[in-house]
Design a protein around this motif. Structure first.
Motif, short mmCIF file in Angstrom:
data_model
loop_
_atom_site.label_atom_id
_atom_site.label_comp_id
_atom_site.label_asym_id
_atom_site.label_seq_id
_atom_site.Cartn_x
_atom_site.Cartn_y
_atom_site.Cartn_z
N GLU A 1 0.82 -1.21 0.00
CA GLU A 1 0.00 0.00 0.00
C GLU A 1 0.85 1.26 0.00
N ALA A 2 2.00 1.21 0.66
CA ALA A 2 2.88 2.39 0.72
C ALA A 2 3.52 2.68 -0.63
N ASP A 3 3.62 1.68 -1.50
CA ASP A 3 4.24 1.86 -2.81
C ASP A 3 3.27 2.41 -3.85
N LEU A 4 1.96 2.33 -3.57
CA LEU A 4 0.94 2.70 -4.54
C LEU A 4 0.42 4.11 -4.30
N SER A 5 0.01 4.76 -5.38
CA SER A 5 -0.58 6.09 -5.31
C SER A 5 -1.77 6.16 -6.25
N VAL A 6 -2.91 6.61 -5.73
CA VAL A 6 -4.12 6.80 -6.53
C VAL A 6 -4.50 8.27 -6.39
N GLU A 7 -4.57 8.96 -7.52
CA GLU A 7 -4.80 10.41 -7.50
C GLU A 7 -5.77 10.80 -8.61
N VAL B 1 -3.00 6.27 -11.51
CA VAL B 1 -2.54 5.22 -10.60
C VAL B 1 -1.07 5.00 -10.89
N SER B 2 -0.25 5.12 -9.86
CA SER B 2 1.18 4.93 -10.06
C SER B 2 1.75 4.11 -8.91
N ALA B 3 2.90 3.52 -9.16
CA ALA B 3 3.60 2.73 -8.15
C ALA B 3 5.09 2.86 -8.35
N ARG B 4 5.77 2.92 -7.25
CA ARG B 4 7.23 2.97 -7.27
C ARG B 4 7.72 2.11 -6.13
N GLU C 1 2.91 4.06 -14.29
CA GLU C 1 1.86 5.08 -14.16
C GLU C 1 0.79 4.78 -15.19
#
Length: 156
Positions: A60-66, A74-77, A98
């Motif tokens: 969950e900390a690696d994912l971003s929903v904006e 939706v991006s992940a790093r 992304e």
């Protein structure tokens, strides 16, 4: 690939330029759209949707929903924590990504959940009351309608 000229649309309509711009974006991105990560788009009912993205290896900390400018991003790093590991074969891709989804008017993201390597994003079309269809009551009294009619000879 076939290209379309939307100039006639711009010449004969007002306010529909967003549709032409959307078509240009879709046609331009159609070739360059990456296939990673795989995803599904579900229609749950007339006004509800779900996007499910396979995000194996991401927390969950690696994912971003904006949501930004009518786009869901939706991006992940992944942090580089595997530097000390020596893999013989690495088949689980954890590369950064992304993914963008263009949202229609009145479509809102209502929530997101991450479980079992899948990211579920819930969307709902929330049409304002002013834009919803409404029933007009039919009056049985004709005089109530006639008061709104103006006699043309009285005006001239």
């Amino acid at each position: 690939m076939r290209s379309f000229d939307f100039a006639p649309l711009h010449r004969s309509t007002i306010g529909f330029d967003q549709i032409a711009n959307l078509m240009d974006r879709v046609l331009a991105n159609d070739v360059a759209q990456p296939s990673y990560p795989p995803y599904n788009i579900e229609k749950l009912n007339d006004d509800s949707y779900r996007i499910t993205i396979a995000v194996a290896g991401f927390g969950e900390a690696d994912l971003s929903v904006e949501v930004r400018e009518k786009s869901l991003i939706v991006s992940a790093r992944k942090a580089d924590e595997d530097a000390d590991k020596n893999y013989l074969y690495r088949g689980i891709a954890t590369r950064a990504f992304e993914r963008r989804f263009h949202l229609a008017d009145h479509v809102q993201v209502t929530g997101a959940a991450h479980a079992d390597g899948m990211l579920h994003i819930e969307l709902e079309r929330q049409v304002p009351e002013a834009l919803k269809p409404r029933q007009i009551q039919i009056a049985s009294n004709v005089s109530a309608i006639e008061k709104d009619v103006i006699d043309a000879s009285a005006v001239n």
